[in-house]
Scaffold this motif. Structure first.
Motif, short mmCIF file in Angstrom:
data_model
loop_
_atom_site.label_atom_id
_atom_site.label_comp_id
_atom_site.label_asym_id
_atom_site.label_seq_id
_atom_site.Cartn_x
_atom_site.Cartn_y
_atom_site.Cartn_z
N ARG A 90 -9.62 9.64 -7.50
CA ARG A 90 -9.00 8.89 -8.59
C ARG A 90 -9.04 7.40 -8.27
N HIS A 91 -8.07 6.91 -7.57
CA HIS A 91 -8.14 5.53 -7.12
C HIS A 91 -7.19 5.36 -5.96
N GLY A 92 -7.38 4.29 -5.22
CA GLY A 92 -6.55 4.07 -4.04
C GLY A 92 -7.27 4.51 -2.79
N ARG A 93 -6.81 4.00 -1.67
CA ARG A 93 -7.40 4.39 -0.39
C ARG A 93 -7.05 5.84 -0.09
N ARG A 94 -8.02 6.58 0.45
CA ARG A 94 -7.83 8.02 0.66
C ARG A 94 -7.65 8.34 2.14
N TYR A 95 -6.67 9.20 2.39
CA TYR A 95 -6.37 9.67 3.74
C TYR A 95 -6.31 11.19 3.72
N LEU A 96 -6.86 11.80 4.73
CA LEU A 96 -6.73 13.24 4.92
C LEU A 96 -5.68 13.45 6.01
N GLU A 97 -4.64 14.17 5.68
CA GLU A 97 -3.55 14.39 6.63
C GLU A 97 -3.54 15.86 7.04
N LEU B 89 -3.08 -0.11 -4.09
CA LEU B 89 -2.35 -1.34 -3.82
C LEU B 89 -1.46 -1.67 -5.02
N TRP B 90 -0.23 -2.02 -4.73
CA TRP B 90 0.74 -2.44 -5.75
C TRP B 90 1.00 -3.92 -5.54
N ARG B 91 0.70 -4.72 -6.54
CA ARG B 91 0.77 -6.17 -6.40
C ARG B 91 1.95 -6.73 -7.18
N GLU B 92 2.56 -7.73 -6.56
CA GLU B 92 3.67 -8.42 -7.19
C GLU B 92 3.22 -9.02 -8.53
N THR B 93 3.96 -8.73 -9.58
CA THR B 93 3.58 -9.23 -10.91
C THR B 93 4.44 -10.39 -11.37
N VAL B 94 5.73 -10.33 -11.07
CA VAL B 94 6.65 -11.41 -11.45
C VAL B 94 7.37 -11.86 -10.20
N PRO B 95 7.01 -13.00 -9.62
CA PRO B 95 7.66 -13.45 -8.39
C PRO B 95 9.17 -13.62 -8.58
N VAL B 96 9.91 -13.24 -7.54
CA VAL B 96 11.36 -13.47 -7.57
C VAL B 96 11.65 -14.96 -7.61
N ARG C 213 0.86 -1.17 0.00
CA ARG C 213 0.00 0.00 0.00
C ARG C 213 0.91 1.23 0.00
N ALA C 214 0.89 2.00 -1.11
CA ALA C 214 1.80 3.13 -1.22
C ALA C 214 1.23 4.18 -2.15
N ALA C 215 1.56 5.45 -1.87
CA ALA C 215 1.07 6.55 -2.69
C ALA C 215 1.85 6.71 -3.98
N SER C 216 3.07 6.20 -4.02
CA SER C 216 3.89 6.25 -5.23
C SER C 216 4.51 4.88 -5.46
N VAL C 217 5.14 4.71 -6.61
CA VAL C 217 5.69 3.40 -6.95
C VAL C 217 6.66 2.95 -5.86
N PRO C 218 6.38 1.85 -5.18
CA PRO C 218 7.26 1.42 -4.09
C PRO C 218 8.51 0.72 -4.61
N VAL C 219 9.58 0.84 -3.85
CA VAL C 219 10.81 0.11 -4.13
C VAL C 219 10.83 -1.11 -3.22
N VAL C 220 10.79 -2.29 -3.81
CA VAL C 220 10.71 -3.53 -3.06
C VAL C 220 11.84 -4.44 -3.52
N GLU C 221 12.56 -5.01 -2.55
CA GLU C 221 13.62 -5.97 -2.85
C GLU C 221 13.43 -7.20 -2.00
N GLU C 222 13.75 -8.36 -2.56
CA GLU C 222 13.66 -9.61 -1.82
C GLU C 222 14.99 -10.34 -1.88
N TYR C 223 15.38 -10.90 -0.73
CA TYR C 223 16.64 -11.63 -0.68
C TYR C 223 16.45 -13.02 -1.25
N VAL C 224 17.34 -13.38 -2.16
CA VAL C 224 17.32 -14.69 -2.80
C VAL C 224 18.52 -15.48 -2.29
#
Length: 752
Positions: A651-658, A743-750, A572-583
């Motif tokens: 637009r889309h996505g969960r909305r929060y008022l800060e 929501l940003w969903r994993e598209t290609v599993p590591v 769950r992120a407002a912009s493109v998240p950076v995600v890394e997984e240890y292999v």
């Protein structure tokens, strides 16, 4: 319980620990009140709990939420407790039902409907007239939940009443009544703090520990009952919790004979403070490190069950359900807000405590089978009082052959200095070990658990000066360690070591230079093989260990991560998240591909010119028991400055008022109806908009009551400094913005 009566397929008890599937296990319970969270958000909250290392969700079944009118209990919509239990099971969580009938939880009448509170009965006793009222309530709950209880259920425990101190027979009566209506679980529990008298052998005693609390007076210092939790100790009772509703002493001093854990049961908790609620007169604020320090100490003290209150905050479902001066409670609580500054806030966004705690929970998951049977030992040189800010606080859990060294050098309010030239001397069956190889400095903020004589994959690690996080499976196991800020990482082993970023200052000792990034060591000892991955301290808050899919995954990400029902990693992120997984097979972190149509991000909110209230705020709105009362709705209408808000198109996505603001009390109205409120404590206010049911044309109004300089409210230090720096009443609306986070969903599993 569990072994002879209400046996369970997975869960059993010994006097030292809980067993799951026949192995020692340390459960992690997090409190979330389903009736305080929008039903459409249950799944994500529960999955965020699971990705935080929580193994069971605890929840009050709050009577006055369900049955405000006698004979008309409702279990529809957000009150569908059976649906909640099934949702928890789908997220991989067990459930602890806290069925009351009296719960408290800062709920009006402690959770009794008004008609129960006003009934001419002896409440919370075996008075037949009272039991008749409870019987109908338990029957209603049983009708919903009995089909979901039993030996294969994810309902693993039921708490009876709450903070009942002198009615052990009544707890036995409630247990029999609950079982009669099909409310079965392998473990029945009761809160044991405050010197509670409990029926022997009938309930598992549970303890708690808060780093600060709203229930003391505004001018009261940081109370001893809070301070004690930042020290290692084998005394588990906390006389401060609930003391404002007891006639016997609690706040300010201990009973002469502190309560120790029962020899018949493991030491267990259900209310380690995941944060703290805000009362009008006193508004405590704990950092993520403060929350983690209390929890860490309980593990070092010998905890066999970690339970948090709250782990996920919420919002009262209707007006007038909060405890308040009007309900006879000594403290005024917000009408709606129950954020609690919890690891998962009322809006669903994460606090810093989530990262600090999930590292501990990953450790318990990976090593709990070894740790659970280990008793705790406190060194002979230890702090002698809560005023000792010089003696380093540490403890040992060990089975004699191996163990864990726990260090906690963190507390709020009273600063701690760096402890210089530290070495630890630990004697186990194999002899005495001194570590590290040369003295180190331990800075304030250190929360660490270091392995001693740990064997994995046929390789022994004698000790390490970095906290164990988890173990990853592969061709050979990978021990993951997380470095501590300001402490050199050393790994002592007789194994041969290969890997970049390491030096060898002494025989059998490897110093790992992990500041620039993760470092992997390859250890070999005879036929044994073990990789050691050291994660830098700077990356500690980005670490996630995900297990809901059945496969342990080590991930780095700044945003909120969980696993969906299909096992896909989701952010769950407002912009493109950076995600890394240890292999493990590659020995490195690899990018995780995530996709979404388009990021939403931050949007400006059109805010009208302020409309001042009719009159400046008074220094007081009244008091009860010497504690300041909150302004009423009429007071807010008279004294608050108001703004109308125009939100940009959805637009889309969960909305929060800060909202960045300063003042006394704030309220958000939708078409003139109050839907959210907050007492100011110097922090921003995040409001989850999706759960408010707003229509496109809804008119939003924000009202802020200025804070009078002489108001008798206790504020956190930074907020108090802001008040003192302001001439006259404090009022500010510094920024207000809309955040949309899809929501940003994993598209290609590591891993394929």
């Amino acid at each position: 319980m569990s072994n002879d009566v209400d046996r369970h397929d997975r869960i059993a008890l010994t006097n030292r620990y809980v067993e799951r599937d026949g192995r020692p296990f340390i459960p992690v319970t997090g409190e979330l009140h389903y009736s305080r969270v929008p039903r459409g958000e249950w799944d994500e909250r529960l999955r965020l709990m699971r990705s935080g290392g929580v193994t069971a969700v605890a929840t009050y079944v709050i009577w006055n939420h369900h049955e405000p009118e006698r004979g008309r209990p409702s279990f529809n919509g957000g009150l569908d407790v059976a649906a909640f239990v099934r949702c928890a099971a789908a997220a991989g969580l067990d459930v602890v039902l806290r069925i009351g009938p009296w719960c408290h939880g800062e709920v009006r009448n402690g959770g009794f409907p008004d008609w129960v509170q006003q009934a001419p009965v002896a409440h919370r006793t075996d008075d037949p007239a009272y039991l008749a009222l409870v019987e109908s309530w338990f029957a209603a709950i049983g009708e919903q939940l009995a089909p979901l209880c039993g030996p294969s259920s994810n309902v693993i425990a039921i708490q009876l009443d709450n903070e009942l101190y002198d009615q052990p027979e009544h707890l036995t009566t409630l247990k029999a009544m609950a079982r009669r209506h099909g409310l079965l679980a392998p473990i029945c529990t009761a809160t044991a703090w405050g010197g509670a008298e409990l029926p022997e052998g009938e309930v598992l005693p549970l303890y708690g520990g808060y780093g600060d609390g709203f229930w003391v007076d505004a001018d009261h210092d940081w109370d001893t009952t809070f301070r004690e939790h930042f020290f290692f100790s084998h005394t588990w009772d906390d006389p401060g919790i609930g003391a404002d509703l007891r006639d016997h002493p609690g706040i300010g001093r201990r009973p002469e004979t502190p309560r120790l854990p029962s020899a018949s049961f493991p030491a267990a908790t259900c209310e380690l403070g995941g944060g703290m609620a805000t009362a009008y007169h006193r508004r405590p604020l704990l950092s993520g490190a403060d929350v983690a320090a209390v929890a860490h100490n309980k593990i070092g003290n010998g905890s066999g069950w970690q339970g948090y209150y709250m782990y996920a905050g919420g919002t009262n479902p209707r007006p007038g359900l909060q405890e308040s001066h009007a309900s006879g409670y000594p403290n005024d609580l917000p009408e709606f807000d129950y954020d609690f500054h919890a690891p998962i806030g009322a809006s669903g966004r994460l606090a810093s405590s989530h990262a600090a705690l999930r590292r501990q929970h990953a450790f318990l998951s990976a090593f709990g089978a070894r740790l659970a049977p280990m008793p705790s030992t406190i060194p002979p040189v230890h702090p002698t009082s809560v005023d000792d800010v010089n003696t380093l606080r540490w403890a040992l859990r060990s089975d004699g052959a191996s163990g864990w060294l726990f260090i906690t050098w963190q507390q709020p309010h009273v600063p701690l200095d760096t402890v210089r030239d530290v070495r630890f001397t630990v004697t186990l069956d194999g002899g005495t070990t001194v570590l590290p190889h040369a003295p180190i400095d331990v800075p304030a903020g250190t929360i660490a658990h270091w392995p001693l004589h740990l064997e994995l994959g046929g390789v022994r690690v004698d000790w390490a000066t970095a906290s164990a996080l988890t173990v990853l499976e592969g061709e050979r196991p990978t021990l993951v360690l997380v470095a501590e800020r300001g402490i050199p990482v050393e790994v002592a082993t007789a194994a041969t070591v290969a890997g970049d970023g390491s030096t060898r200052p002494a025989a059998g000792v490897v110093v790992v230079e992990a500041e620039a990034g993760p470092v992997r060591l390859e250890l070999a000892e005879g036929d044994g093989r073990l990789d050691v991955l050291v994660v830098p301290a700077a990356s500690a808050d980005r670490v996630w260990v995900l297990e809901a899919s059945g496969r342990r995954r080590l991930v780095l990400c700044d945003d909120a991560v969980f696993e969906e029902a299909d096992g896909r990693l989701t952010v769950r992120a407002a912009s493109v998240p950076v995600v890394e997984e240890y292999v493990p097979s590659m020995g490195r972190f690899e990018p995780v591909a995530v996709g979404e149509a388009s990021p939403a991000g931050h949007s400006a909110v059109v805010v009208s010119a302020p409309k001042p209230g009719e009159a400046p705020p008074p220094p007081s709105y009244g008091s009860r028991a010497g504690r300041a009362s909150a302004p009423t709705r009429e007071d807010v209408a008279r004294h608050a400055t108001s703004w109308t808000l125009e939100l940009p198109p959805e637009r889309h996505g969960r909305r929060y008022l800060e909202v960045e603001w300063a003042g006394d009390v704030a309220r958000l109205e939708a078409d003139g109806v109050v839907v959210a409120d907050r007492f100011w404590d110097g922090t921003s206010w995040t409001i989850g908009l999706d759960g408010l049911g707003l229509a496109h044309a809804t008119e939003l109004t924000l009202r802020i009551v200025p804070l009078h300089p002489e108001a008798s409210v206790h504020l956190p230090a930074a907020a108090e400094a802001g008040r003192r720096a302001t001439d006259g009443p404090l009022l500010a609306l510094d920024d207000i913005r809309l955040i949309e986070a899809p929501l940003w969903r994993e598209t290609v599993p590591v891993f394929e």
